[in-house]
Each structure stands twice: as C-alpha cells, then as structure tokens.
Enzyme design. Structure first.
Site, PDB file in Angstrom:
ATOM      1  N   CYS A 196      -2.654   1.416  -4.163  1.00 40.42           N
ATOM      2  CA  CYS A 196      -3.238   2.297  -5.164  1.00 40.42           C
ATOM      3  C   CYS A 196      -4.206   1.472  -6.002  1.00 40.42           C
ATOM      4  O   CYS A 196      -3.817   0.796  -6.948  1.00 40.42           O
ATOM      5  CB  CYS A 196      -2.147   2.892  -6.041  1.00 40.42           C
ATOM      6  SG  CYS A 196      -2.811   4.063  -7.214  1.00 40.42           S
ATOM      7  N   ALA A 197      -5.433   1.459  -5.600  1.00 39.28           N
ATOM      8  CA  ALA A 197      -6.450   0.705  -6.324  1.00 39.28           C
ATOM      9  C   ALA A 197      -7.675   1.591  -6.436  1.00 39.28           C
ATOM     10  O   ALA A 197      -8.127   2.147  -5.436  1.00 39.28           O
ATOM     11  CB  ALA A 197      -6.797  -0.583  -5.595  1.00 39.28           C
TER      12      ALA A 197
END
Lengths: 410, 172
Positions: free
Chosen positions: B92-93
C-alpha cells in the site's frame, strides 16, 4: 524470449549512457539527458513546458495530464491550458541530433585513447604543436583530440565512410577549414574562424595539394550541417508554405494559426457521432464505441502535439494518420495478453482450460503442490476458491487479469 | 513499437550499463511484461540481512499508467513484515496508485520501497491484513487503496488501508 530481448536491445536505442563517463567526456552525458523527455526518455518531440517550467514532449504530457492534473516532475497542479511550446528547446534538440553522431565518435575515440598508453608518434606531434601555438599552458588541452596515427585523424576530419581516405595526407591533428580550405589545428578551428581565417593555420598544409575535392565537399557538408541546423533558416519558411497546402482543414495561409483540437466528452455522444468525428478526419471507424473513443482521443493527442511542433517539423495529416495506425498496432501487440471479454475468451479457449484443469486437479489434492501448478490451477478454475494460505494467488475473480496469467505462463 | 516497450528498453539498457543503486539487483527481465528485482535494506534496520523480491508487471500504457508492483511470496522470498505490506505481497504505497507519476521508473520505485522499509521501526502487519488478503484481487492494481491522507471516508470497510507515501521526483 531472451533472444528476442537481446535483439530488441541491440536495436537503435540511443541513450545518455552511450557517452563515456564524466572523467573522459565531462558534460556530454548530462547534456544528452537534458534534451530528453523524462516521460518517454526520447529526445524531446514538440517540447512544451508547464507553468512550473518543466518540459515534456507534447504528446507525452497530453497523454499524462488526463490521468492526473499535476506536473509529473514536481506535482504542481497543471492542466492542458497551461501547455506552452518551447521553441528554443526544439531548436536545441534538432541541433544536438545532428551533432550527436560526431560528438559520440569523438568522445568514444577519446575514451579509447585514454585506455591506451601514449604512443611515440603522438608525443612527436605534441611537441611540434606546443612550439607553434606558443600557448604553453594549453599543452594538455592540445593533445586532447590528437590521435596516435594518421588513420584515426581521418575519422576526425571526414565523413563516417572515408573511402580512399584522401585526408590521410593531411597533418594528423588538423581539419580543413570550411571557409578558407586550409589545414587548421582541430583544437583551434574556432579561434581560426573567429580570426577570419588568419590564425592557427597548420604549417605545411597545402591547400592545392593532395586533398581530393570530394573530401573537401564532404567536409563542407558536414560543417554546413552543423552550422545550419541551429537556425531553422530560410529553407524552413519555404517548406511551411508547401505543407499548408497539404492540409485540408488547416488555416489556408499560415501554419502558425493552426489550432488545437478541443477535448471531447465521449460518454455523452452516441456511437454514431464518434464515428462521424473520426470520418471527419478520414480515420477508420471499426471497433466498438470504446475503441472509437480511444482512437479519437489518441488522434487529438497526436494532432495537438503536431500543432506544437515548429512549422518546419510538422507532419502532414497523412503522416499523422499512419502514426495513429502504428500506435494502435503496437498497442494491440502489448494488449494481446489482456482480455476484454472474459466470457468469450473462456469459450474460445475452453479446450486449453479443460486441459489445465485436468493437469492441476490431482496435484491440488496433495498439499505440497508446486507454485506453478497452483497458479495454473487457479487460472483454470477461474472463480473457484483456492485453498491454502499462499497469497501469491490471492482470491481469484472472474476478471480478465486472472486469465492473463495463462498467457504469461506460455 | 509501443511507447511502453521503448521506455522499458531504455530503462533496461540503463540498468545494464550503469548498474542499479546499492541493495537493488535485477533478477530477471525476460520480456517487457514482467520484471523481477531484489531489494535489500542496508545498514542498521529491522530488516537487516533480509532480502526481498519485487515483481513488476507493465501494461501497454506504461509509463502513463503505473506498473503493478508487489513483493514475491514463494519458496525463496517472503513479503517483509511491514505496516504497509500485506502478507500476500501487496504494497500500500501511494506512488503505486494515485500518486504515480510517469517520470518515475522501475529503479526509482525500488528505491522508494527500499527507503520505506529502511524507515520502519517496528515489524508488524497492517491491522486488516487477514481480511484484505482473503479477498484481495490477484493484481494489486485492482485494489482501490484508500490512503491515510485521503479526505474521504473509506467506501467499504474491507478496503480501509494505510499508507502515506510520496516521493516527488525520479531519483536520477
């Protein structure tokens, strides 16, 4: 697969790393990088700037902005109305494109020379020059472009394919002045030209001598190329007129007045209307509404990018149409793996799926199945819940993506 | 030749000639659809001595659209235990989603992830790891990530995730 990759890599991809590092040719690599678009990494094609000052190819930024309304480099808000063409950059890119082969060759020769130990004949030339030039402190700079043998000197001063190498009679470190046709020390050619061809003439150069006429003209061409490329010149404006006539919808007398096409909200238009919009530009109308909208969108990008080019570099509508076709074909190739209609794809590949299912089933029963089989099994099941905690697989969905892997595996 | 192919060609040529930053190695780039790179976090961090592999998948729209990037989870490699990395390797970036920029590259993504790992103080999984992993699509690009700095309330509780991660420029 690997060999295909190698072949692709061997193709002409010019890159800043073509140049030797800063120790050998300081500044060339950064320069080559500076005239490239950070999105496509090619030389700027129709360079434009945003309000933040960052520069991109017109087509690149026009493709990127609909995705995200910020500058890709600094993330400052940006929109298509901020796009301004960068004429100076376009001129610089054109000039560099012309000069690059020569610069690259010189830089590579320099790198090769550095790698080799100094040869005796070389030293002799050095000595004679420092005496003549009388610039003691310039000595080190002087021997920079000097080459060890006469053969190499030919490369410096003549065209890439020196048949018969007539200039081998010339002094090894000199070039023909394009103005006075005399041999001049290659390092000093600029000073020579600045002094109206009075200084830095190499002694012993013999203009009427052995230098063949062909080599002279070749050199002259080369120089002309170098010098003329910088200024769009008078020839450009003549071309402009010609192109103006070729454009059916272009402003009749002046290309400068070409206008950008507005964006279209495809959702509110029926299929027929989009097809009409394509027909208006003589573009094909096959495919469903999404395909038509994509084609028209791409056309607007290509067209507007073309408007951002200098009139002399603009492409004709026919060229643009062929660009669009090529882009569509190339995309088709990379899109080969994606599936637009999973149901139809499933039907078409029923036999292959059945085979994979069959192959996967018995192994699925035993827990320590191999990753490969698991993947196949998952792809084949297409919607069936996999067991086991291994998350490489995730939970499968009936989405196209799961089907893709089947292709990738083969 | 598609724009994506040419761009990847250049990136590959760069890697082959100039190498990659410390701690990052190209494992394989057999074609212009999927690449694997390994990432190590150097120095005194919670991941000392661990080595991870990243899988990149590109579509024809690269670099306009982001690549699908995830950690490899197989016999050799595991996903790092990190508050922004799910046990299935999904990351999750924000730069891999809404904050992607076409000037970023494969190497710059690796560097970002390397620094994301390096700045981690405590090894832990995201709070909703199990729930996400059990429903996650195979391709992380199909997940609608809700980042912490989002002003919106997560549309569905299943998707509430973490991460605020931005980098501003390609690191060349």
């Amino acid at each position: 697969m690997a060999s295909m990759l190698d072949r692709l890599l061997a193709a002409d991809i010019s890159d800043p790393t073509d140049f030797p590092d800063a120790a050998t040719a300081a500044g060339l690599r950064p320069f080559d990088d500076a005239v490239r678009c950070t999105i496509c990494r090619e030389f700027y094609d129709a360079p434009v700037t945003l309000t933040c000052g960052h520069c991109f190819c017109s087509a690149c930024i026009r493709s990127a902005l609909p995705e995200q309304q910020t500058c890709p480099a600094c993330r400052k808000p940006a929109s298509e109305v901020h796009i301004r063409k960068d004429v100076a950059m376009e001129t610089a890119v054109q000039a560099w494109k012309n000069a690059r082969p020569l610069m690259l060759r010189l830089a590579c020769e320099e790198a090769a020379r550095k790698a080799q130990p100094v040869q005796p004949p070389h030293a002799r030339h050095d000595a004679s020059h420092s005496e003549r030039s009388g610039h003691g402190n310039k000595r080190r700079r002087l021997d920079f472009p000097l080459t060890g043998s006469e053969d190499e000197a030919v490369v410096v001063s003549s065209s890439p394919a020196p048949s018969g190498s007539p200039t081998s009679h010339a002094l090894p470190d000199t070039v023909l002045c394009p103005v006075c046709q005399k041999q001049v020390f290659s390092q000093k050619i600029n000073g020579h030209l600045d002094s109206n061809c009075k200084r830095y003439i190499a002694e012993g150069s013999n203009t009427s001598g052995p230098i063949a006429e062909s080599s002279k003209s070749k050199q002259k061409q080369r120089w002309d190329q170098l010098f003329s490329s910088g200024s769009g010149g008078s020839g450009a404006s003549a071309k402009t007129k010609d192109k103006g006539k070729g454009k059916s919808r272009a402003a009749p007398d002046d290309d400068e007045e070409l206008e950008h096409l507005p964006k279209v909200a495809y959702d509110i238009h029926p299929h027929k209307r989009i097809a009409d919009m394509l027909t208006e530009w003589g573009l094909p109308t096959h495919g469903d509404k999404t395909a038509l909208a994509r084609r028209h969108k791409k056309w607007i990008v290509l067209y507007n990018a073309n408007v951002d080019r200098a009139p002399a570099h603009r492409r004709t509508l026919d060229q643009l149409r062929s660009d669009l076709r090529k882009a569509e074909e190339a995309e088709q190739k990379t899109r080969k793996e994606t599936v637009d209609d999973p149901v139809a794809y499933q039907k078409a590949n029923k036999a292959a799926f059945a085979k994979l299912t069959e192959a996967a089933r018995p192994k699925k029963a035993t827990p320590p199945a191999q990753a490969q089989t698991q993947e196949d099994g998952r792809d084949t099941a297409d919607g069936a819940k996999p067991d086991g905690p291994d998350d490489q697989r995730g939970a499968p969905t009936a989405e196209a993506d799961d089907v893709i892997d089947v292709d990738e595996e083969h | 030749m598609a724009v994506s192919t040419r761009r990847l060609q250049k990136e590959l040529a760069d890697i082959k000639r100039d190498g990659t930053p410390v701690g990052i190695t190209l494992l394989s780039a057999e074609d212009f659809a999927t690449w694997y790179l390994s990432v190590e976090v150097l120095g005194n961090t919670v991941y000392e001595g661990e080595k991870f592999a990243l899988k990149f998948r590109f579509d024809g729209q690269y670099p306009i659209s982001a690549p699908a990037v995830q950690f490899v989870v197989d016999d050799t490699y595991q996903a790092p235990v990190h508050p922004h990395v799910y046990s299935n390797g999904h990351i999750c970036a924000s730069i891999l989603g809404s904050e992607w920029s076409p000037v970023l590259s494969v190497v710059s993504v690796c560097v970002t992830i390397q620094s994301m790992l390096a700045s981690c103080k405590k090894k832990e999984r995201p709070p909703d790891n199990d729930r996400y992993v059990s429903h996650a699509p195979e391709n992380p690009k199909k997940t609608r990530w809700d980042f912490h700095d989002d002003k919106y309330v997560p549309s569905s509780p299943r998707r509430s995730t973490v991460s605020v991660l931005t980098i501003s420029r390609r690191s060349v």
